[in-house]
Design a protein around this motif. Sequence first.
Motif, PDB file in Angstrom:
ATOM      1  N   VAL A   1     -27.055  13.140  35.953  1.00 47.39           N
ATOM      2  CA  VAL A   1     -27.516  12.463  37.169  1.00 47.39           C
ATOM      3  C   VAL A   1     -28.999  12.732  37.374  1.00 47.39           C
ATOM      4  CG1 VAL A   1     -27.313  12.397  39.687  1.00 47.39           C
ATOM      5  CG2 VAL A   1     -25.244  12.415  38.261  1.00 47.39           C
ATOM      6  N   ASP A   2     -29.407  13.993  37.244  1.00 46.14           N
ATOM      7  CA  ASP A   2     -30.828  14.315  37.429  1.00 46.14           C
ATOM      8  C   ASP A   2     -31.707  13.607  36.396  1.00 46.14           C
ATOM      9  OD1 ASP A   2     -30.298  15.796  39.669  1.00 46.14           O
ATOM     10  OD2 ASP A   2     -30.868  17.732  38.800  1.00 46.14           O
TER      11      ASP A   2
ATOM     12  N   ALA B   1     -25.618   5.339  35.022  1.00 47.86           N
ATOM     13  CA  ALA B   1     -25.270   5.567  36.423  1.00 47.86           C
ATOM     14  C   ALA B   1     -23.856   5.049  36.717  1.00 47.86           C
ATOM     15  CB  ALA B   1     -26.297   4.887  37.332  1.00 47.86           C
TER      16      ALA B   1
ATOM     17  N   GLN C   1     -21.379   7.516  35.426  1.00 47.83           N
ATOM     18  CA  GLN C   1     -21.340   8.707  36.280  1.00 47.83           C
ATOM     19  C   GLN C   1     -20.473   8.447  37.513  1.00 47.83           C
ATOM     20  OE1 GLN C   1     -22.323  11.736  35.888  1.00 47.83           O
ATOM     21  NE2 GLN C   1     -24.056  11.785  34.516  1.00 47.83           N
TER      22      GLN C   1
ATOM     23  N   HIS D   1     -16.695  10.152  38.881  1.00 45.39           N
ATOM     24  CA  HIS D   1     -16.585  10.819  40.182  1.00 45.39           C
ATOM     25  C   HIS D   1     -15.551  10.159  41.095  1.00 45.39           C
ATOM     26  CE1 HIS D   1     -20.327  12.702  38.853  1.00 45.39           C
ATOM     27  NE2 HIS D   1     -20.043  13.642  39.731  1.00 45.39           N
TER      28      HIS D   1
ATOM     29  N   ASP E   1     -20.757  17.089  43.961  1.00 48.10           N
ATOM     30  CA  ASP E   1     -20.426  15.704  43.628  1.00 48.10           C
ATOM     31  C   ASP E   1     -20.996  14.755  44.675  1.00 48.10           C
ATOM     32  OD1 ASP E   1     -18.820  16.475  41.380  1.00 48.10           O
ATOM     33  OD2 ASP E   1     -17.211  16.986  42.775  1.00 48.10           O
TER      34      ASP E   1
ATOM     35  N   ASP F   1     -24.715  14.518  44.080  1.00 40.94           N
ATOM     36  CA  ASP F   1     -25.047  13.686  42.916  1.00 40.94           C
ATOM     37  C   ASP F   1     -24.870  12.201  43.214  1.00 40.94           C
ATOM     38  OD1 ASP F   1     -25.627  15.992  41.489  1.00 40.94           O
ATOM     39  OD2 ASP F   1     -23.765  15.955  40.311  1.00 40.94           O
ATOM     40  N   MET F   2     -23.781  11.842  43.870  1.00 41.55           N
ATOM     41  CA  MET F   2     -23.545  10.424  44.184  1.00 41.55           C
ATOM     42  C   MET F   2     -24.579   9.910  45.189  1.00 41.55           C
ATOM     43  SD  MET F   2     -21.199   9.372  42.169  1.00 41.55           S
ATOM     44  CE  MET F   2     -22.030  10.462  41.009  1.00 41.55           C
TER      45      MET F   2
ATOM     46  N   ARG G   1     -27.686  10.861  45.291  1.00 39.47           N
ATOM     47  CA  ARG G   1     -28.906  10.616  44.515  1.00 39.47           C
ATOM     48  C   ARG G   1     -28.806   9.297  43.764  1.00 39.47           C
ATOM     49  NH1 ARG G   1     -28.861  14.471  47.242  1.00 39.47           N
ATOM     50  NH2 ARG G   1     -29.443  12.761  48.586  1.00 39.47           N
ATOM     51  N   LEU G   2     -27.630   8.975  43.218  1.00 31.74           N
ATOM     52  CA  LEU G   2     -27.466   7.701  42.517  1.00 31.74           C
ATOM     53  C   LEU G   2     -27.551   6.525  43.484  1.00 31.74           C
ATOM     54  CD1 LEU G   2     -24.694   8.530  39.894  1.00 31.74           C
ATOM     55  CD2 LEU G   2     -27.160   8.331  39.526  1.00 31.74           C
TER      56      LEU G   2
ATOM     57  N   THR H   1     -20.654   4.084  46.169  1.00 28.71           N
ATOM     58  CA  THR H   1     -19.617   5.007  45.765  1.00 28.71           C
ATOM     59  C   THR H   1     -18.531   5.016  46.837  1.00 28.71           C
ATOM     60  OG1 THR H   1     -20.799   6.859  46.754  1.00 28.71           O
ATOM     61  CG2 THR H   1     -21.188   6.440  44.421  1.00 28.71           C
TER      62      THR H   1
END
Length: 168
Positions: free
Chosen positions: A29-30, A135, A138, A142, A151, A154-155, A157-158, A166
């Motif tokens: 993700v990063d 993405a 990913q 999740h 989690d 991370d979601m 950030r996406l 999400t």
Amino acid sequence: MFEAGAVLEVLRALRAAGCAVWIAGGWGVDALVGRVTRTHADLDLLHRVEQEPAVIAALEALGYAERLEGVVPGRPARFVMAEPGGRELDLHPLSFRPDGSALQRLDDHGGAFTYPADAFASGVIEGVAVPCLSAAQQVTFHQGYEPRERDLHDMARLRETFGITTHF
């Protein structure tokens, strides 16, 4: 703690050994976002199953050894290698198909997870282009479980970076 410099060191060693790998999980993700957004306890890597002996040899040369205890699920789905300083690699063997998609065996009874060909992308860690999961892939990973705080992070950030919706 798995820092960016250690990620790049592992990738350099694997590339030098002729191994193709893709970053997944939080570091993936990063990489997609293009910056470090949180601390990471480990590094998730997917690799070509036929390259596994070379992957293991390259990682052993860096001081990693396979950890057999407490790895659930274990082989064939995944295995863990750790180095004495505490860094851990979560390794996932993939069998690629001619169309670019891949299968990850989940058990010895025919269970498998399919990665579509477009699941493989690239991102950036400290200005270095790195292979990672897309993405969309990913987000797929999740789904179907109660998300942990990391989690959710991370979601988020996406969503911020790609506008991906999400479901948690």
